[in-house]
Design an enzyme around this catalytic site. Structure first.
Site, PDB file in Angstrom:
ATOM      1  N   ASN A 103       0.848  -1.197   0.000  1.00  8.60           N
ATOM      2  CA  ASN A 103       0.000   0.000   0.000  1.00  8.60           C
ATOM      3  C   ASN A 103       0.885   1.249   0.000  1.00  8.60           C
ATOM      4  O   ASN A 103       2.106   1.137  -0.028  1.00  8.60           O
ATOM      5  CB  ASN A 103      -0.946  -0.014   1.201  1.00  8.60           C
ATOM      6  CG  ASN A 103      -0.182  -0.096   2.506  1.00  8.60           C
ATOM      7  OD1 ASN A 103       0.582   0.783   2.847  1.00  8.60           O
ATOM      8  ND2 ASN A 103      -0.375  -1.200   3.221  1.00  8.60           N
ATOM      9  N   ASP A 153      -4.241  -6.271   5.123  1.00  7.82           N
ATOM     10  CA  ASP A 153      -5.268  -7.064   5.798  1.00  7.82           C
ATOM     11  C   ASP A 153      -5.336  -8.486   5.241  1.00  7.82           C
ATOM     12  O   ASP A 153      -5.810  -9.397   5.910  1.00  7.82           O
ATOM     13  CB  ASP A 153      -6.633  -6.390   5.638  1.00  7.82           C
ATOM     14  CG  ASP A 153      -6.694  -5.089   6.424  1.00  7.82           C
ATOM     15  OD1 ASP A 153      -6.152  -5.076   7.545  1.00  7.82           O
ATOM     16  OD2 ASP A 153      -7.239  -4.099   5.911  1.00  7.82           O
ATOM     17  N   PHE A 169      -4.132   3.379  15.067  1.00  4.01           N
ATOM     18  CA  PHE A 169      -4.377   4.429  14.076  1.00  4.01           C
ATOM     19  C   PHE A 169      -5.515   3.966  13.175  1.00  4.01           C
ATOM     20  O   PHE A 169      -5.641   2.768  12.902  1.00  4.01           O
ATOM     21  CB  PHE A 169      -3.118   4.697  13.239  1.00  4.01           C
ATOM     22  CG  PHE A 169      -2.238   5.759  13.834  1.00  4.01           C
ATOM     23  CD1 PHE A 169      -1.596   5.558  15.036  1.00  4.01           C
ATOM     24  CD2 PHE A 169      -2.079   6.987  13.187  1.00  4.01           C
ATOM     25  CE1 PHE A 169      -0.801   6.542  15.602  1.00  4.01           C
ATOM     26  CE2 PHE A 169      -1.284   7.979  13.738  1.00  4.01           C
ATOM     27  CZ  PHE A 169      -0.642   7.763  14.944  1.00  4.01           C
ATOM     28  N   LYS A 212     -11.485  -3.246  19.140  1.00  2.00           N
ATOM     29  CA  LYS A 212     -10.115  -3.746  19.351  1.00  2.00           C
ATOM     30  C   LYS A 212      -9.675  -3.559  20.801  1.00  2.00           C
ATOM     31  O   LYS A 212      -8.544  -3.875  21.149  1.00  2.00           O
ATOM     32  CB  LYS A 212      -9.144  -3.023  18.403  1.00  2.00           C
ATOM     33  CG  LYS A 212      -9.463  -3.238  16.921  1.00  2.00           C
ATOM     34  CD  LYS A 212      -8.294  -2.892  16.015  1.00  2.00           C
ATOM     35  CE  LYS A 212      -8.660  -3.075  14.554  1.00  2.00           C
ATOM     36  NZ  LYS A 212      -7.513  -3.246  13.667  1.00  2.00           N
TER      37      LYS A 212
HETATM   38  O1  C5P Z   1      -8.814  -2.454  11.295  1.00  2.15           O
HETATM   39  P1  C5P Z   1      -7.850  -1.477  10.718  1.00  2.15           P
HETATM   40  O2  C5P Z   1      -6.829  -2.101   9.823  1.00  2.15           O
HETATM   41  O3  C5P Z   1      -8.475  -0.291  10.061  1.00  2.15           O
HETATM   42  O4  C5P Z   1      -7.086  -0.879  11.997  1.00  2.15           O
HETATM   43  C1  C5P Z   1      -6.015  -0.014  11.864  1.00  2.15           C
HETATM   44  C2  C5P Z   1      -5.103  -0.151  13.062  1.00  2.15           C
HETATM   45  O5  C5P Z   1      -4.847  -1.533  13.316  1.00  2.15           O
HETATM   46  C3  C5P Z   1      -3.750   0.481  12.835  1.00  2.15           C
HETATM   47  O6  C5P Z   1      -3.284   0.945  14.074  1.00  2.15           O
HETATM   48  C4  C5P Z   1      -2.921  -0.676  12.298  1.00  2.15           C
HETATM   49  O7  C5P Z   1      -1.537  -0.480  12.545  1.00  2.15           O
HETATM   50  C5  C5P Z   1      -3.469  -1.840  13.093  1.00  2.15           C
HETATM   51  N1  C5P Z   1      -3.446  -3.140  12.391  1.00  2.15           N
HETATM   52  C6  C5P Z   1      -2.616  -4.143  12.839  1.00  2.15           C
HETATM   53  N2  C5P Z   1      -2.606  -5.365  12.206  1.00  2.15           N
HETATM   54  C7  C5P Z   1      -3.396  -5.600  11.158  1.00  2.15           C
HETATM   55  C8  C5P Z   1      -4.239  -4.589  10.660  1.00  2.15           C
HETATM   56  C9  C5P Z   1      -4.237  -3.372  11.318  1.00  2.15           C
HETATM   57  O8  C5P Z   1      -1.884  -3.921  13.817  1.00  2.15           O
HETATM   58  N3  C5P Z   1      -3.362  -6.788  10.561  1.00  2.15           N
END
Ligand code: C5P
Length: 396
Positions: A208, A277, A321, A339
């Site tokens: 990304n 993701d 974030f 979360k």
């Molecule tokens: O659910 P989302 O991806 O929008 O959440 C964003 C937050 O979760 C950010 O702080 C990101 O660093 C963290 N995150 C993570 N591991 C993932 C996906 C997101 O730590 N697999």
């Protein structure tokens, strides 16, 4: 700056002449105090040559004590650094022993004390050593590292002394912060930053547009507030501030694994990384050739690092974030709850804002409160976010 460098008897002591050079390059006067076992690993002659001062080791050396007593040495120091710090010296410091010159000076000084532990990884993981680490950290002693990697014993793991250059950089910062009010003194802050890369085949990956700028700015701001900062970074084109410990990773799974290796020492976890993701179910062993008009890649979810840290029993203060293209407040508050975070920093991304830029605007939410920061440079925003995190962390 006057640095009193205590050297205890571990193999990493062979790196101390280099450490003295690095400290002196930063303008420090270095007075060395060795334990008797340190003399097995590095010679007084070498250390005297690089420090330019006679080495002290014996509490009962009448001549040396007459010239500068152990109490005078304790007062002379602006910072007291022990590198390497063995399991033995950590145990003696934790117990308050004053059995030799170095431990006596540690009890007699008002200067900030920092230790750079170095030992075999199994010794470092031993509950007795970890208990001593906790005791020392609770007393305000800065624990620098250790790093992980290959060890003198031939094994690999956590327990390597930090690089002399990193130690010198952190120690120089300690003295600057000693004069100011450092909001995160004695805290360890673990930060994830940048994108991840999920391989499709040997030459392609899914990623990304994250530049890592926000995470690196947060790392610098936390360091300026006196924290020891560990940065787990995906591939980015920027360099971390000196003194920050960086672990480079590629995939979400590597970021997850590395986070959980270091999370035990963290007081605060800030997840700024734009973690993919999804990842391809299988990575092709060879470059995928174009044959069909269309093709599809099956993806599976990656582990959510932030959620896994927030779920830890007696885990760190956890900050997430949320980069959104719409419904900022609603989505951010949803993530805060779902979360189970202590705080979430939300920002809009998309046309002209967010990713790969030097400025940003954010809204911060926590249970029962929120604060908005108008568009500013990521460096300034990072300073404000870190101050807010330190304040909230001190309250909760
Ligand atoms: O659910 P989302 O991806 O929008 O959440 C964003 C937050 O979760 C950010 O702080 C990101 O660093 C963290 N995150 C993570 N591991 C993932 C996906 C997101 O730590 N697999």
């Amino acid at each position: 700056m006057n640095v009193l460098l205590g050297i205890s008897g571990g193999i990493a002591a062979y790196k101390t002449p280099e450490l003295v050079r690095r400290l002196r390059e930063r303008g420090a006067e270095v007075q060395i105090v060795m334990t008797s076992s340190a003399e097995e690993f590095v010679t007084e002659t070498a250390l005297q040559a690089v420090s330019g001062r006679p080495i002290r080791s014996n509490l009962w050396d009448k001549e040396a004590e007459a010239a500068m007593s152990h109490i005078e040495l304790a007062r002379w120091a602006d910072v007291l650094l022990i590198a390497p710090a063995t399991a033995e010296i950590m145990a003696r410091l934790a117990s308050g022993a004053a059995s030799d010159l170095l431990t006596t000076i540690c009890l007699a000084t008002r200067a900030p004390i920092a230790i750079a532990p170095a030992m075999n990884h199994v010794m470092w993981a031993n509950p007795a050593v970890q208990k001593n680490r906790e005791t020392l950290a609770e007393r305000g002693i800065h624990i620098l590292g250790p790093d992980s990697g290959s060890q003198a014993c031939g094994e690999t793991g956590e327990g390597r002394m930090l690089d002399p250059d990193e130690i010198a950089a952190i120690v120089s910062g300690l003295q600057v912060d000693a004069g100011a009010t450092a909001l995160l003194a004695c805290k360890t802050v673990l930060i994830t930053a940048g994108p991840t890369r999920e391989p499709i085949d040997p030459v392609r990956f899914i990623t990304n547009r994250s530049s890592g700028k926000m995470g690196y700015a947060i790392a610098a701001a936390a360091q300026q507030q006196g924290a020891q900062v560990v940065l787990i970074s995906g591939p980015v084109a920027i360099t971390a501030p000196r003194g920050v410990i960086v672990h480079e990773v590629q995939t979400a799974q590597e970021m997850y694994d590395t986070t959980h290796v270091h999370i035990r020492n963290a007081d605060i976890f800030i997840a700024t990384a734009a973690v993919a993701d999804y990842r391809p179910v299988a990575v092709a062993a060879h470059k995928i050739k174009k044959n069909e008009q269309s093709m599809s890649i099956e993806l599976v979810r990656t582990p959510d690092i932030l959620t896994s840290v927030a779920a830890l029993e007696s885990g760190p203060f956890t900050v997430g974030f949320a980069a959104e293209t719409e419904n900022l407040r609603e989505y951010a508050l949803g993530k805060l709850r779902r979360k189970n975070l202590d705080m979430i920093v939300a920002n809009l991304v998309g046309a002209g804002c967010g990713f790969d830029r030097d400025d940003n605007a954010v809204e911060v939410f926590w249970q029962g409160g929120e604060q908005a920061f108008a568009t500013d440079s990521k460096v300034e925003l990072a300073r404000r976010i870190v101050k807010l995190v330190a304040e909230r962390c001190a309250i909760t």
